[in-house]
Enzyme design. Sequence first.
Site, PDB file in Angstrom:
ATOM      1  N   CYS A 117      -6.582   3.053   5.994  1.00 16.98           N
ATOM      2  CA  CYS A 117      -5.949   4.342   4.942  1.00 16.98           C
ATOM      3  C   CYS A 117      -7.854   5.042   5.266  1.00 16.98           C
ATOM      4  O   CYS A 117      -7.827   6.192   4.719  1.00 16.98           O
ATOM      5  CB  CYS A 117      -6.129   3.517   3.705  1.00 16.98           C
ATOM      6  SG  CYS A 117      -4.388   3.080   3.786  1.00 16.98           S
ATOM      7  N   HIS A 257      -6.755   8.609  -2.013  1.00 15.58           N
ATOM      8  CA  HIS A 257      -5.838   8.235  -1.253  1.00 15.58           C
ATOM      9  C   HIS A 257      -3.686   7.303  -1.375  1.00 15.58           C
ATOM     10  O   HIS A 257      -4.485   7.168  -2.804  1.00 15.58           O
ATOM     11  CB  HIS A 257      -5.720   6.727  -0.348  1.00 15.58           C
ATOM     12  CG  HIS A 257      -5.367   6.343   0.274  1.00 15.58           C
ATOM     13  ND1 HIS A 257      -4.272   6.972   0.877  1.00 15.58           N
ATOM     14  CD2 HIS A 257      -4.959   4.746  -0.189  1.00 15.58           C
ATOM     15  CE1 HIS A 257      -3.577   5.920   1.734  1.00 15.58           C
ATOM     16  NE2 HIS A 257      -4.112   4.529   1.007  1.00 15.58           N
ATOM     17  N   ASN A 287       3.533   6.172   0.657  1.00 14.70           N
ATOM     18  CA  ASN A 287       1.519   5.746   1.820  1.00 14.70           C
ATOM     19  C   ASN A 287       1.354   6.295   2.942  1.00 14.70           C
ATOM     20  O   ASN A 287       2.357   5.602   4.109  1.00 14.70           O
ATOM     21  CB  ASN A 287       1.017   3.982   1.545  1.00 14.70           C
ATOM     22  CG  ASN A 287      -0.167   4.611   0.955  1.00 14.70           C
ATOM     23  OD1 ASN A 287      -1.110   4.643   2.852  1.00 14.70           O
ATOM     24  ND2 ASN A 287      -0.745   2.672   1.308  1.00 14.70           N
TER      25      ASN A 287
HETATM   26  N1  ACO Z   1      12.342  -3.740  -4.372  1.00 16.87           N
HETATM   27  C1  ACO Z   1      12.503  -4.982  -5.935  1.00 16.87           C
HETATM   28  N2  ACO Z   1      11.880  -5.734  -5.846  1.00 16.87           N
HETATM   29  C2  ACO Z   1      11.016  -6.180  -5.056  1.00 16.87           C
HETATM   30  C3  ACO Z   1      10.656  -5.261  -4.101  1.00 16.87           C
HETATM   31  C4  ACO Z   1      11.297  -4.148  -3.777  1.00 16.87           C
HETATM   32  N3  ACO Z   1      10.286  -3.003  -3.048  1.00 16.87           N
HETATM   33  N4  ACO Z   1       9.027  -5.766  -3.716  1.00 16.87           N
HETATM   34  C5  ACO Z   1       8.307  -6.586  -4.222  1.00 16.87           C
HETATM   35  N5  ACO Z   1       9.719  -6.950  -5.565  1.00 16.87           N
HETATM   36  C6  ACO Z   1       9.615  -7.603  -5.613  1.00 16.87           C
HETATM   37  C7  ACO Z   1       9.293  -8.779  -5.658  1.00 16.87           C
HETATM   38  O1  ACO Z   1       9.228 -10.074  -4.937  1.00 16.87           O
HETATM   39  C8  ACO Z   1       8.310  -9.811  -7.073  1.00 16.87           C
HETATM   40  O2  ACO Z   1       9.711 -10.724  -7.709  1.00 16.87           O
HETATM   41  P1  ACO Z   1       9.459 -12.355  -8.102  1.00 16.87           P
HETATM   42  O3  ACO Z   1       8.716 -11.689  -9.657  1.00 16.87           O
HETATM   43  O4  ACO Z   1      10.116 -12.189  -8.242  1.00 16.87           O
HETATM   44  O5  ACO Z   1       8.278 -13.055  -7.108  1.00 16.87           O
HETATM   45  C9  ACO Z   1       8.096  -8.062  -7.972  1.00 16.87           C
HETATM   46  O6  ACO Z   1       9.153  -7.306  -7.054  1.00 16.87           O
HETATM   47  C10 ACO Z   1       6.662  -7.941  -8.269  1.00 16.87           C
HETATM   48  O7  ACO Z   1       6.076  -7.718  -7.047  1.00 16.87           O
HETATM   49  P2  ACO Z   1       4.772  -7.365  -7.177  1.00 16.87           P
HETATM   50  O8  ACO Z   1       4.160  -7.274  -5.824  1.00 16.87           O
HETATM   51  O9  ACO Z   1       4.025  -8.938  -8.321  1.00 16.87           O
HETATM   52  O10 ACO Z   1       4.514  -5.975  -7.678  1.00 16.87           O
HETATM   53  P3  ACO Z   1       3.952  -4.872  -7.824  1.00 16.87           P
HETATM   54  O11 ACO Z   1       3.998  -4.354  -9.135  1.00 16.87           O
HETATM   55  O12 ACO Z   1       2.235  -5.745  -7.922  1.00 16.87           O
HETATM   56  O13 ACO Z   1       3.695  -4.122  -7.283  1.00 16.87           O
HETATM   57  C11 ACO Z   1       2.893  -3.415  -5.403  1.00 16.87           C
HETATM   58  C12 ACO Z   1       3.864  -3.832  -5.434  1.00 16.87           C
HETATM   59  C13 ACO Z   1       3.685  -1.817  -5.552  1.00 16.87           C
HETATM   60  C14 ACO Z   1       3.000  -3.073  -3.624  1.00 16.87           C
HETATM   61  C15 ACO Z   1       1.555  -3.289  -5.557  1.00 16.87           C
HETATM   62  O14 ACO Z   1       0.862  -4.438  -5.855  1.00 16.87           O
HETATM   63  C16 ACO Z   1       0.736  -2.572  -4.442  1.00 16.87           C
HETATM   64  O15 ACO Z   1       1.197  -1.293  -4.916  1.00 16.87           O
HETATM   65  N6  ACO Z   1      -0.451  -2.624  -4.209  1.00 16.87           N
HETATM   66  C17 ACO Z   1      -1.369  -1.548  -3.018  1.00 16.87           C
HETATM   67  C18 ACO Z   1      -0.384  -1.813  -2.339  1.00 16.87           C
HETATM   68  C19 ACO Z   1      -2.390  -0.692  -0.839  1.00 16.87           C
HETATM   69  O16 ACO Z   1      -2.051   0.249  -1.910  1.00 16.87           O
HETATM   70  N7  ACO Z   1      -1.432  -1.108  -0.053  1.00 16.87           N
HETATM   71  C20 ACO Z   1      -2.563  -0.216   1.233  1.00 16.87           C
HETATM   72  C21 ACO Z   1      -1.604  -0.255   2.567  1.00 16.87           C
HETATM   73  S1  ACO Z   1      -2.536   0.697   3.288  1.00 16.87           S
HETATM   74  C22 ACO Z   1      -2.411   0.923   4.450  1.00 16.87           C
HETATM   75  O17 ACO Z   1      -1.245  -0.262   4.674  1.00 16.87           O
HETATM   76  C23 ACO Z   1      -2.459   1.197   6.211  1.00 16.87           C
END
Ligand code: ACO
Length: 330
Positions: A117, A257, A287
Amino acid sequence: MKGKSRAVGIIGTGSYTPPRVLTNFDLEKMVDTSDEWIRTRTGIVERRIAEPDVPTSRLALLSAQQALESAQVEAGQLDLIIVATVTPDMFFPCTASLLQHELGAGYAAGFDMLVGCTGFVYGCAVAREMIGVGRYEHALIIGAETLSKIADWEDRNTCVLFGDAAGAAILGPVEDGRGILTYSLGNDGTNADALKIPAGGSLMPTSEETVAKRLHYLTMNGPEVFKFAVRAMAQSSLEVVERAGLSMSDVDLVIPHQANLRIIDAAAKRLNLPYERFVRNLESYGNTSAASIPLALDEEVRGGRIKSGDHVLLSSFGAGLSWGSMLVRW
Ligand code: ACO
């Protein structure tokens, strides 16, 4: 930054998003998720998805043509093309070569930048230096992605987050005191595993086993990336503002971003800046990796929200894990 260098700025922008919209409600029918979860955890409502036969270079081309038009620069005047992407049409040749031909950009030099990114900010930094020393006059920097092609549509942890888009900028010489004032780039490979496509490279070449194990899709440690993102964006933003001899209150607009509204929120808090100064469009696009900042920038420019003399801060993080911030006086 030391040494004599002429001022270099963004003299035109463009963007393109594919017409197909995929909503959170559509995703409810595909994986075990809900509109409520996606909205509250990420802020995303819908995203754009390219058709299966549309490659990244197509999105890149359409955004580039718009940017050239807005800069009033002919394709033949381009000296350099940099495409930031993690979803090139193929491993090689680079997407920049395909674009040079499709745009009719003379024999412009070109290469792809694989910094997740953060790639667009890296690309602008490199072009700024090459134009700054007088080697080149005009560069086209594109962030373009079809992340839908590398998303695992069976993994609710990741597939709900991403979208397809392209954004482009033309860089060229500008009057002294304007343009890209300074930048800060960085990388911390200790957390490289937090965001990757495990197979398909030389470490783990494609085999029946890698395909069966779904190792060609993007994998991510979300919480790890989240923590890193807030820290990296805040630190590098402060760094560029200080280097430019300014303070955060001089920043008129931040284009962060677009990964997660909660990340943007937390960064705004750390930087002690009003939330309204942070551009947010991830509700509509998700994203889009390297495309996210140039897409948002183009929307702000076209919407007339960036005025001459404004200080605009671009701040990104991504695979590597990498970061990059850049301060521009418009
Ligand atoms: N729908 C429902 N539940 C979900 C989903 C979904 N789509 N995805 C995950 N869950 C569940 C998980 O399984 C977990 O369940 P559990 O507690 O029973 O195990 C629960 O939700 C919480 O999961 P977390 O990962 O702790 O959720 P969090 O609040 O951290 O949010 C997220 C996850 C949105 C991915 C966040 O961590 C985030 O935004 N991280 C940064 C991501 C990012 O910026 N990535 C850059 C990518 S750049 C690129 O790829 C090129």
